[in-house]
Design an enzyme around this catalytic site. Sequence first.
Site: not given
Lengths: 547, 547
Positions: B142, B192, B218, B240, B242
């Site tokens: 990422k 994000m 994200s 949350a 991602s």
Amino acid sequence: MTTSPPIADWQELAKSKRDSVFAKIPKAWLLPFSQTSQYTETSTLSVLDVPRTCGILTEKELDITENHDATELVNMMSMGDLKSVEVVTAFCKRAAIAQQCVNCLTEIMFDEAMARARECDEFLEMEGKVMGPLHGLPISLKDSFNVKGVQATIAFVSFISRPPSATNSVLVDILHSAGAVFYCKTNLPQTMMSADSHNNVFGRTLNPHNLSLTAGGSTGGEGALLAMRGSAMGVTTDIAGSNRIPALCCGISSIKPTASRIPFAGGVAPGRLGSPGSILPGIGPCGRSVRDHSLFLKTVLDAHPWLLDPHTLNTPWRTAEPFTKSLRFGLIRGCKERPLHPPIARALHTTATRLKAAGHTIVLLDEKIPDLYRSALLAFRYFLLDPKKTPLTHLQASGEPPVPSLQTCTFRELDGWEPSLDGLWDMNVERAGILQKYHGLMVGERLDAILMCGYQGIAPRHDTYGLPIYTVLQNLLNYPAGILTCGKASREADAAFVEEGRVYEPAYEPEACEGVPAHVQIVGKPMMDEELVEVMKVVERILKESE
Amino acid sequence: MTTSPPIADWQELAKSKRDSVFAKIPKAWLLPFSQTSQYTETSTLSVLDVPRTCGILTEKELDITENHDATELVNMMSMGDLKSVEVVTAFCKRAAIAQQCVNCLTEIMFDEAMARARECDEFLEMEGKVMGPLHGLPISLKDSFNVKGVQATIAFVSFISRPPSATNSVLVDILHSAGAVFYCKTNLPQTMMSADSHNNVFGRTLNPHNLSLTAGGSTGGEGALLAMRGSAMGVTTDIAGSNRIPALCCGISSIKPTASRIPFAGGVAPGRLGSPGSILPGIGPCGRSVRDHSLFLKTVLDAHPWLLDPHTLNTPWRTAEPFTKSLRFGLIRGCKERPLHPPIARALHTTATRLKAAGHTIVLLDEKIPDLYRSALLAFRYFLLDPKKTPLTHLQASGEPPVPSLQTCTFRELDGWEPSLDGLWDMNVERAGILQKYHGLMVGERLDAILMCGYQGIAPRHDTYGLPIYTVLQNLLNYPAGILTCGKASREADAAFVEEGRVYEPAYEPEACEGVPAHVQIVGKPMMDEELVEVMKVVERILKESE
């Protein structure tokens, strides 16, 4: 803020609570008034010998309470060499005497304890096995732990009208299942945020070594009771030093483990629930030997406390091998705002010297660590995060006044300081910086532990303890830490450690100190409570060998 | 708030960043414009076959990228059956093609990767042993992870002017030491905090199964890249969902471990440091098989990350035994505010049915859990605790506008809501109540895991994902959780699961869904990531057997 009116006769209410506790001491265990009336907070008497001289304990009871640690007592009971009834009787008697000398108890459960002791003895006899790893062992509890059927006022007058606890704290349940016997709960400071175990309900706990000195706080009742050998193992909480301050004041040993390893759930707190602060309480034992602490910690973690408390980490007890290698200790000798009093400077020096002589390495950290005073100042801001100031509302609810030491255990720099959400972000960044520094030292210097004091002096006079600079650090970092007793203050031996021109805070008074225990603090690495226990055993052995 | 003026030509700056990344794709790996011009966010094309049909990869490279998971690739390289140079070349090519189809990359490091691959091959040849447990394996990251010498703009225009990272994230260092090869970083949403990996710097990542659908966020770049088989293992963060949202949107597998087990230190965050909230990010892998996740987690924890990051818990990887016993699964079938779309209801039903058929037990939890919508609402309040609204200041610093999905991934109930310190105490109490409920169910029902969805539907159209109700729960609880792909949406098969009168949110469009992967989520117990891995292996096997 509370809306109920203050209690007009709060003094009466407090007295009736005190009287009801006192009434639970059997008449045969009472000391004469002519004797107890001498045990005042201005007396400089030591009362350590009273249990031996008062004639209430048999020789066997004196032996039980004086010559064995908890591990040995459990072993003897498990082998059938001692009955739990005998052990519990001995400690009940001794706790009753301690109470009359140093005022260390809040709740007395002698009757329940005797019934439980009989239950343990019968179980062993019938089943041919022990209840658990704490079979038959009397354990004393800080008042904040809930025991079903017993009050947990935590010394707020406004809590006296609350009913007895309906359930046990999670930890109490676990210890009970392991075979423990609860026989008393112990005194603490009003609001728990002071190093003097003094409040308007139960009064003040005195130091058995010298009644004019503090027993420490917030688990001061445990410290005094253990020093009187009225307990074999005590249970404490620690958010700024509450486990360690009484230990260092009273000359016993203790461990505050990493937070969230020992369950905190189901207890009574003096403050508001839901703190967004970065400091969590550590729950740990105090007692006579490091192996007793190990017994406590292993027993609790082997019971899978995370099944009972969602806030307890699921991290089983790892049995660490005893160290055979040479250890590396960081050494912190204090900060300029609170220079070490000569007895403590000597204790640290002695310990470091003996460790070196035994082949261990000492790495001086004084110039490398973040400012200790500022770190403590940051920690104290976390304790003031509640805009509702809940502990004070508990005082206002009854109209009882604050005790004097609440004013001395606070930073003047924070007078009028109000917390804010925005400021809390910055506090966390400041904390992360401090954490990073210590972490860097621990890793970079390959340290096994840090050796430092837990307080700059021996137990000071009542209401003069001041700020717990040297114990709150480990709460801020969430590093486990323990106290070991290390010799005694001696005007003669300490003289070499007096630094001319030093301003000691509180004042250094060699005559008040004489013969009072000194200490060292051993700080471990986070989550490595198992290794801290083994490091402390090394230091304990070295200190004992040279006694 | 920032005081620097907005960047007048922010579009130019963003374009030049995009162009500089694109320029790192070798000419020979470029697809014709006539082809790539069809790959737009309104096209419903699947591009999964492009790598196979475009002629850029050799047969061997197609085999390397399509027929082996990371564990097997590492084994083959370790045995000398494959060179890292071959594997890395194959994945670089495929990532380059993926980039041209679905726009999933932010940084390209193909040259550095080839040099590193040669280093791995030479090391094995010279030393006769592997670099480590990830020997020679290409790993995608990422964008928020720092790789020395490479930018980490996390797609803020205002971060483009920052210099390349001076150091690696701690996790990057660990993976490197284990033998990993870094060859690209992947796209994410502006700030994000959205489930659409869309921003003004790198544009929007498309779903390879159907370009008109979201790839999730994200870590959407990883999801799309892995679905294209342009990566063997990706590294994500999750506060949350991602880690899990891109996995469930793109038909891959992932695990978000318990927070603070995998090190987060040294990365770039879109928000302010020092959050006092009770939700911490979990860092975890996404990929093709649960054993790959296990390889990642064990490798990282075996490297003692707590020595490198003070915020990582010192809790070594415990090797959990594969389960042979019958397991107990809680089943959550969703909440009324976000009813399950038919393909997901079918996936859950199918999985539960197969588990039962295999002798496992399913316990229905729908009526026993706290309201899912309210739990998510609470979680989102934790995300709004910064009075300075730092992520927005990063936008204002350049003048770039917010992307549309920022408006859809938010609770209308929180419009105008301002955080307060006092309110944060109450939020923590509310969270503790929710935690207690789930803990009670996990323990009381003796659950090994919870089976539920990670989202109510399959990947929805761009900018319509809405609230991550079903993934943020595990962040609020700090329970580990993973995604497994489970069949594909099928109008015919799903018809039986259409509930008349249901209002689906977002709309259920069977024709847009057709053939797009469905999923299930498996939720484990805190700190028991090791056991979650084994539970997921059980479910993975059962789902594969019945494919």
